[in-house]
Enzyme design. Structure first.
Site, PDB file in Angstrom:
ATOM      1  CE  LYS A 162       9.215   2.027  -1.370  1.00 29.14           C
ATOM      2  NZ  LYS A 162       8.775   1.292  -0.175  1.00 29.14           N
ATOM      3  CB  ALA A 163       6.448  10.176   0.842  1.00 24.76           C
TER       4      ALA A 163
END
Length: 311
Positions: A162-163
């Site tokens: 989850k960047a």
């Protein structure tokens, strides 16, 4: 109410200490600013009869550290320390129902694409935040479109992380949807099969069966998605994961989004084609009800999803 349009809190946790909200700043040339090198989580705290409770805190911390590991930027804090920091920032800001956003990022150091000379910085803010797509959306459903922007092919970037940089495509999808009169968008994979929403997972209901797209490397492994699958099983529904072609969206009996921000949001139309009866369907509402009962501490929390601040 802050100048940015939401309710700011007073304190943010940064690398082990509390700092004033306004002091949580980065240099222009921070690697996170230049190249999107950050990972984050969205975590909800709900008010319950036993005090504020954080929903699936351990799972969110695990995913945060998994994301950081993938991007070679693991912070010098244990999962237990980060979990306690999330609880502390809620306490310090005297919040009872809020959104927590733990963030690990590369700060100011390197000016090129090699990030190793940039320090790893960890922030945890928390603030009040209501329904992501609006209270009416939770009751009546939303109108969405299939985006013209596709999710990336697996092994182009690690979608399981989850960047921050991954959400550039989500922003394109969201802006396109809003400009065309929709509330949000559904993304397709490079294969043309359904992937997920712009920033949330998607479920389809057909003949009483709940169906979700495979986690095929083009979508996030959603924690709320996993929770809803468990809750659906508890309620006796059959749940399947399978390939979903675009046209199956139009012929579904129900559709709904899941996510920390979206929670359980029904979809009433796709590309201006009415889904089912054109309002929130019975399966969506049953799952939504069970979700609310769980996060608000109104049942026995059989899966141990809630972490109480005083626990």
């Amino acid at each position: 109410m802050g100048a940015v349009g939401f309710d700011e809190s007073e304190w943010i946790w940064k690398n082990g200490e509390m700092i004033p909200w306004a002091d949580a700043q980065l240099h222009l040339l921070s690697t996170a600013v230049q190249f999107g090198t950050s990972v984050f989580e969205g975590v909800r705290t709900y008010e319950t009869p036993n005090g504020p409770a954080i929903f699936r805190l351990d799972s969110h911390i695990r995913r945060l550290l998994d994301s950081a590991k993938i991007y070679r930027m693991v912070p010098d804090f244990t999962p237990e320390q980060l979990a306690e920091a999330c609880k502390e920032v809620v306490r310090k800001n005297e919040l009872t129902s809020c959104y927590i956003r733990p963030m690990v990022l590369r700060g100011y150091g390197a000016v090129g694409i090699n990030p190793f000379d940039s320090p790893i910085v960890t922030f945890i803010p928390a603030w009040p935040w209501g329904a992501y797509l609006g209270e009416d959306a939770l009751k009546n459903g939303v109108d969405v479109c299939v985006s013209s922007w596709l999710r990336a092919h697996p092994n182009t970037y690690p979608q399981r992380a989850k960047a921050g940089g991954h959400y550039l495509s989500a922003q394109l999808m969201k802006m396109e949807a809003l400009e065309n009169g929709y509330v949000d968008a559904i993304a397709l994979a490079p294969t043309g099969l359904v992937s997920e929403g712009s920033g949330m997972n998607l479920f389809l209901v057909r003949n009483g069966v709940i169906i979700s797209p495979f986690l095929d490397g083009t979508s996030l492994e959603g924690i709320t998605r996993d929770s809803i699958i468990l809750m659906a099983n508890d309620l006796g529904y059959e749940v399947r994961e399978q390939d979903i072609p675009r046209e199956s969206l139009y012929t579904a009996d129900e559709l709904f989004f899941t996510g920390t921000a979206a929670e359980v949001t029904p979809v009433r139309s796709v590309d201006r084609i009415t889904i089912g009866s054109g309002t929130a369907g019975p399966v969506s509402l049953a799952l939504q009800k069970h979700f609310w009962e769980t996060v608000r501490g109104e049942n026995d929390d059989p899966h141990g999803f809630l972490t109480y601040l005083d626990g």
